[in-house]
Write a protein that holds these residues in place. Structure first.
Motif, PDB file in Angstrom:
ATOM      1  N   ALA A   1      -6.611  13.958  -0.131  1.00 46.76           N
ATOM      2  CA  ALA A   1      -5.394  12.805   0.308  1.00 46.76           C
ATOM      3  C   ALA A   1      -5.739  11.637  -0.776  1.00 46.76           C
ATOM      4  O   ALA A   1      -6.800  11.502  -1.406  1.00 46.76           O
ATOM      5  CB  ALA A   1      -5.722  12.178   1.321  1.00 46.76           C
ATOM      6  N   LEU A   2      -4.690  10.785  -0.801  1.00 52.62           N
ATOM      7  CA  LEU A   2      -4.908   9.669  -1.781  1.00 52.62           C
ATOM      8  C   LEU A   2      -4.260   8.417  -1.226  1.00 52.62           C
ATOM      9  O   LEU A   2      -3.019   8.772  -0.385  1.00 52.62           O
ATOM     10  CB  LEU A   2      -4.045   9.991  -3.130  1.00 52.62           C
TER      11      LEU A   2
ATOM     12  N   GLY B   1       0.694  -1.228  -0.131  1.00 50.92           N
ATOM     13  CA  GLY B   1      -0.073  -0.152  -0.027  1.00 50.92           C
ATOM     14  C   GLY B   1       0.841   1.268  -0.139  1.00 50.92           C
ATOM     15  O   GLY B   1       2.034   1.256   0.222  1.00 50.92           O
ATOM     16  N   MET B   2       0.142   2.417  -0.612  1.00 54.38           N
ATOM     17  CA  MET B   2       0.732   3.891  -0.458  1.00 54.38           C
ATOM     18  C   MET B   2      -0.516   4.518   0.161  1.00 54.38           C
ATOM     19  O   MET B   2      -1.387   4.729  -0.447  1.00 54.38           O
ATOM     20  CB  MET B   2       1.373   4.294  -1.576  1.00 54.38           C
ATOM     21  N   ASN B   3      -0.317   5.215   1.338  1.00 58.74           N
ATOM     22  CA  ASN B   3      -1.623   5.770   2.001  1.00 58.74           C
ATOM     23  C   ASN B   3      -1.035   7.034   2.470  1.00 58.74           C
ATOM     24  O   ASN B   3       0.214   7.502   2.611  1.00 58.74           O
ATOM     25  CB  ASN B   3      -2.048   5.047   2.883  1.00 58.74           C
ATOM     26  N   ASN B   4      -1.944   7.707   2.896  1.00 58.38           N
ATOM     27  CA  ASN B   4      -1.742   9.087   3.800  1.00 58.38           C
ATOM     28  C   ASN B   4      -1.045  10.051   2.916  1.00 58.38           C
ATOM     29  O   ASN B   4      -0.380  11.085   3.620  1.00 58.38           O
ATOM     30  CB  ASN B   4      -1.194   8.886   5.137  1.00 58.38           C
ATOM     31  N   MET B   5      -1.392  10.457   1.744  1.00 53.57           N
ATOM     32  CA  MET B   5      -0.549  11.282   0.792  1.00 53.57           C
ATOM     33  C   MET B   5      -1.348  12.300   0.759  1.00 53.57           C
ATOM     34  O   MET B   5      -2.527  12.408   0.557  1.00 53.57           O
ATOM     35  CB  MET B   5      -0.255  10.564  -0.728  1.00 53.57           C
ATOM     36  N   ASN B   6      -0.537  13.548   0.325  1.00 50.13           N
ATOM     37  CA  ASN B   6      -1.004  14.867   0.094  1.00 50.13           C
ATOM     38  C   ASN B   6      -1.677  14.717  -1.430  1.00 50.13           C
ATOM     39  O   ASN B   6      -0.865  14.291  -2.300  1.00 50.13           O
ATOM     40  CB  ASN B   6       0.072  15.787   0.270  1.00 50.13           C
ATOM     41  N   LEU B   7      -2.683  15.192  -1.731  1.00 48.18           N
ATOM     42  CA  LEU B   7      -3.201  14.924  -3.014  1.00 48.18           C
ATOM     43  C   LEU B   7      -3.235  16.660  -3.419  1.00 48.18           C
ATOM     44  O   LEU B   7      -4.035  17.313  -2.782  1.00 48.18           O
ATOM     45  CB  LEU B   7      -4.701  14.359  -3.037  1.00 48.18           C
TER      46      LEU B   7
END
Length: 649
Positions: A185-186, A157-163
């Motif tokens: 977020a993405l 997974g890749m989580n908690n990203m600034n979109l």
């Protein structure tokens, strides 16, 4: 400190990777989570007009909750994950394709993101792009929490990203293509074929838990495109503004002055110590070395230094509970222990309490639940476990998008208060057993401004090279440098068994025999607490009181005038009261307004007496079970008695 115990230890990236071969793992399917900040959408005139093919959706409401939409990812789309040995090194080619999509309306048009794709952003290690079916980039994402979810490596997974809006989307909206515009977020969680590859042995990782004779040291750092895993620099971000009553008072306007502005930081750090540091999500179980779910805590503050050089804290966040570390720049994969030489980051969007593809537990809570000098959380009786059963309460956490956030009054950022002023944003981690206190802190000078549509933004001031606007340490040390304070100034630490504070004093010659005395008292981690006898220890610790300082006194000769007090809010009803009698000026807190940890008060008066070094008094407030505690420390005071002229503490 905790007893020593051997753990996996970090090996420097360049050394450990040299032992392993490079390769590519494949991930596919799973689900993709798009999260939109409804306040940011409203500010830009963007709306979600259609959603299809989703597996779940929570509709967004400005000021209340984020728009969160989950889409299945098609099995046919494959994303490459590059690795060196067993360590993820970057995201490669290919992409994940959503089996569904969303349509967005914006001023002058719309975009259909049916079957949108997530792919690696060119020239980056871990940044992503969101494209439409024609390959046009509409969003970018950065500051990822990435990794496999278990040792079997069957889920990545890749989580908690600034979109953020892409340069293309910004141009479509008629805005500058280099504008840094956050939108939400993405995250994604996908199936993985990494377990099909022949696993290489993990790098030898040995580091003890915090123990006597070894240094535990988490350092706050600034990361930019030159030295980070992302092309987006760490920043401070404006998230929303609303008029009272919060959260439903309506958007701030070009002429409003009573709105509340919410800001949050990206925060990056590195373990420069000799020991491992626990980084477990709350309610995840009890683990070594403290037999609980120990993790660091993050807070942030905002200060204004006016044209006369007077400092005032104007806002404060609640506590962010950290929950995961990516262990970047080292070869250790455990996401709940940060090892020596490893780095970590939290996106501003995540610090605003948005999680993607992971736990819905929430991460923000009152500071009063923490014993800061020990980095202990009173879980029992907290907002997440009110009945002390050790399980997270249903519906717990922040009630809306303003509760527990940093809220800045618009008037504090506008003329006349802003005229000639400078603003400093400070943020720091509270880490158990950390032995180098002040380097867990950092601050940045910012320039807040509001446009003609009533939307705020934050610019970062380039004032320190090579890290630009980032300075390690607290803001009070910028106001008065403790090493080189200058003429008629001082900044000293008060260290107690219950925590520490700093008292900075500055005296200005106003001419005509008049002197202005200023004192800023910063309570870093002092807390006088009561503990429930029925719940005296972790993991079921319960705090029944958490009190800071409640009185400040300065010895004076003769009369004083122009007494002044400044605290974090603009509520005169809770200001400390001042009295001048018996050769002292004394400020005493109103009920419930003691100077809590992580907070600053400013005291001031005018005197006809020149400064000498004397001793001020500071009182730790009483709790229902314990009496008040008196402390003293050196500072500049207006006193003509000869005993002070030699200077003492």
């Amino acid at each position: 400190m905790a007893a020593s115990a051997p753990l996996i230890a970090a090996m420097p990236l360049q050394e450990s990777f040299a032992l392993h071969s490079s390769g590519t793992w494949l991930v596919w399917g799973g689900e993709i989570n798009l999260i939109f900040n409804p306040d940011a959408l409203r500010d830009l005139g963007i709306s979600v007009s259609k959603v299809h093919g989703d597996t779940s959706r929570i509709a967004g409401v400005p000021g209340v909750r984020y728009e969160s939409i989950f889409f299945p990812a098609r099995e046919s789309g494959v994303l490459e994950v590059r690795h060196l040995g067993n360590k993820i090194s970057s995201i490669g080619g290919g992409g994940l394709d959503a089996a569904g999509g969303v349509a967005l309306d914006y001023p002058g048009g719309s975009v259909d993101l049916s079957g949108f794709r997530i792919r690696a952003a060119a020239g980056t290690l871990f940044d992503l792009e969101v494209t439409d079916s024609q390959g046009v980039v509409w969003f970018t994402a950065d500051h990822a929490h990435y990794g496999f979810h278990d040792e079997s490596r069957k889920s990545f997974g890749m989580n908690n990203m600034n979109l953020r809006l892409s340069s293309h989307f910004l141009e479509v909206l008629g805005k500058s293509a280099d504008l840094d515009q956050g939108i939400g977020a993405l995250g994604f969680n996908a199936k993985s074929a990494a377990d099909n590859a022949a696993p290489e042995p993990e790098a030898a990782c040995t580091a003890p838990w915090p123990t006597a004779g070894l240094t535990t040291d988490i350092q706050m750092v600034y990361r930019d495109a030159a030295n980070n895993w992302t092309v987006r620099d760490d920043t401070i971000k404006y998230l929303r503004c609303s008029l009272p009553p919060l959260p439903s008072g309506g958007a701030c306007t070009a002429s409003s002055t009573t709105g509340k502005v919410v800001l949050a930081p990206d925060s990056s750090l590195i373990n420069i110590g000799q020991t491992a540091v626990a980084w477990y999500e709350k309610f995840s179980g009890n683990f070594a070395p403290y037999s609980n779910d120990q993790h660091p805590f993050l807070i942030w503050n905002l200060y204004r230094v006016d044209a006369n050089g007077r400092i005032k804290q104007i806002a404060a966040s609640a506590t962010k509970h950290a929950f995961l570390t990516i262990n970047y720049k080292c070869d250790c994969s455990d996401q709940h222990i940060i090892y020596p030489t490893c780095e970590d980051t939290y996106a501003y969007q995540n610090n605003d309490n948005t999680t993607t593809g992971g736990s819905p537990k929430g991460t923000l809570a009152p500071r009063s639940e923490i014993i800061p000098s020990q980095a202990k959380w009173g879980r029992c009786g907290s907002i997440y476990d009110s009945n002390c059963d050790g399980s997270i309460d249903a519906g717990s956490g922040p009630a809306n998008l303003y509760q527990y956030r940093m809220q800045v009054a618009e008037s504090d950022l506008m003329a006349p208060l802003a005229t000639g002023s400078k603003y400093y944003f400070e943020y720091w981690y509270i880490v158990r057993d950390d032995q180098v206190f002040y380097n867990t802190m950092g601050h940045r000078e910012i320039a807040p401004q509001k446009n003609g549509s009533g939307v705020w933004s934050v610019s970062l001031v380039n004032n320190v090279s090579p890290d630009f606007d980032f300075t390690q340490g607290p803001v009070i040390n910028r106001w008065i440098n403790p090493v080189t304070p200058g003429t008629n100034a001082a900044n000293v630490e008060l260290s107690t068994p219950l925590g520490r504070a700093r008292i900075a004093s500055k005296v200005t010659d106003l001419g005509g025999g008049q002197w202005r005395y200023e004192y800023s008292v910063m309570n870093f981690d002092y807390a006088h607490v009561d503990i429930d006898p029925a719940h005296p220890s972790e993991p079921n610790l319960k705090l029944t009181a958490n009190v800071g300082f409640d009185r400040f006194s300065v010895p004076v000769s003769g009369s004083v005038s122009n007494l002044r007090f400044d605290d974090v809010d603009n509520d005169l009803a809770n200001d400390w009261t001042a009295s001048a009698a018996g050769g002292q000026v004394t400020w005493t807190s109103a009920s419930g307004s003691a100077l809590s940890w992580g907070m600053m008060n400013h005291f001031e008066f005018t005197s006809t007496i020149a400064p000498v070094t004397g001793t001020i008094g500071l009182r730790g407030g009483a709790t229902p079970l314990q009496g008040a505690i008196d402390y003293s420390q050196s500072a500049l005071v207006p006193f003509s008695d000869q005993i002070f002229k030699a200077g003492f503490e």
